[in-house]
Design a protein around this motif. Structure first.
Motif: not given
Length: 320
Positions: A73-75, A77-87, A98-100, A105-111
């Protein structure tokens, strides 16, 4: 949308993009960008990413490569964004689920409140409540009155169980003190097929365009704050004061800590894109409406929507 129509739309976006002198525009203030898309190629998310990529290449000479990473459900990919450099090397297509919704509803590794930079939103998607054109429900009030007088008799569905449309409509029914029966389907097309076959009475989905054009469905209400509410007889959840009236939107976001320079650069490009002919064509293809928000307003919307959805999910008793 079938493959032929999708490819025609992509070609139209590319052809309509402006051709200007790159020397007149500021260079991209980051590393060569990739756009992560948490959905499969060929759908609305694909078109929403390519309209940005095509405009960026034509108007800025910057190649933005879509990187499709579907799953969960896009989660993922969303975690890959979290771990990417901010450059600036990684941005991503924003969508609500996936974000809201998923983090409730599930344990995801991002806030969502701390792990991302919300850059800009650029389109809202109409997600109306609709019935068959021969339905006895001529208005939203007709449908609500029936559901109130005949508890659990009204059968309805959405494109995705526990998605934004499901949560928003459940909140509306709760506000109206209505009990209705939710029928889960795998997707919007299946739900609409059941509606047209007379197996359910209402669908809440963005999969209405061809059926509305063919005269086989009637719109009653719009779950988001805007667009189809401008049609005669169609009310919006916002004007009714229902708890959830959040736009199903696409936008751009990236990792936390992106510089103000990067954010401003993207805001300017997205703002220019929303005034282009390619953008106007894009809105028609996806049944969307203009919704340009810069980072500050976009971030405020995301945080408020996340809190409101969490409250409604608790009221529904579906939090895992």
């Amino acid at each position: 949308m079938n493959r032929r129509h999708f490819m025609s739309a992509v070609a139209a976006f590319a052809a309509a993009a402006p051709r200007i002198s790159f020397a007149e525009t500021p260079p991209y203030p980051g590393e060569k960008p990739t756009m992560i898309v948490g959905f499969s190629a060929g759908g609305a998310g694909d078109i929403a990413s390519r309209v940005v990529a095509n405009y960026l290449k034509a108007a800025r000479g910057v190649v933005l490569t879509p990187d499709f990473r579907p799953g969960a459900g896009g989660t993922i990919a969303t975690d890959q964004v979290r771990r990417a450099p901010a450059d600036g090397s990684v941005v991503s297509l924003f969508s609500v689920s996936p974000l809201l919704v998923a983090p409730h509803l599930a344990a995801v590794p991002y806030d969502p409140s701390r792990d991302f930079t919300f850059i800009a939103s650029y389109v809202g998607i109409s997600v109306p409540c609709f019935v068959r054109s021969d339905s006895p429900f001529r208005t939203w009030d007709d449908l609500v009155d029936y559901a109130r007088k005949a508890p659990a008799k009204l059968r309805w569905a959405t494109a995705a169980p526990r998605g934004l449309a499901h949560i928003a409509t459940d909140a509306a029914f709760r506000t109206e003190k209505v009990t209705a029966t939710f029928v889960p389907f795998k997707g919007g097309a299946d739900a609409v097929t059941a509606l047209l076959g007379g197996h359910i009475e209402m669908v809440v989905s963005s999969d209405f365009g061809p059926h509305l054009a063919a005269g086989s469905v009637r719109l009653l209400a719009e779950t988001s704050p805007n667009p189809s509410g401008s049609l005669p007889g169609v009310v919006t959840f916002a004007e009714r004061g229902y708890p959830i009236a959040i736009p199903a939107s696409y936008g751009l976001f990236g990792p936390a800590g992106m510089s103000p320079e990067l954010v401003t650069w993207w805001e300017n490009v997205i703002g220019e894109m929303t005034g282009s002919s390619a953008y106007a064509d894009f809105l028609k293809v996806i049944n969307g409406y203009a919704l340009f928000q810069k980072s500050e307003a976009f971030t405020s919307m995301v945080r408020g929507a996340y809190t409101a959805l969490g409250r409604q999910i608790d009221a529904m008793g579906i939090r895992l």
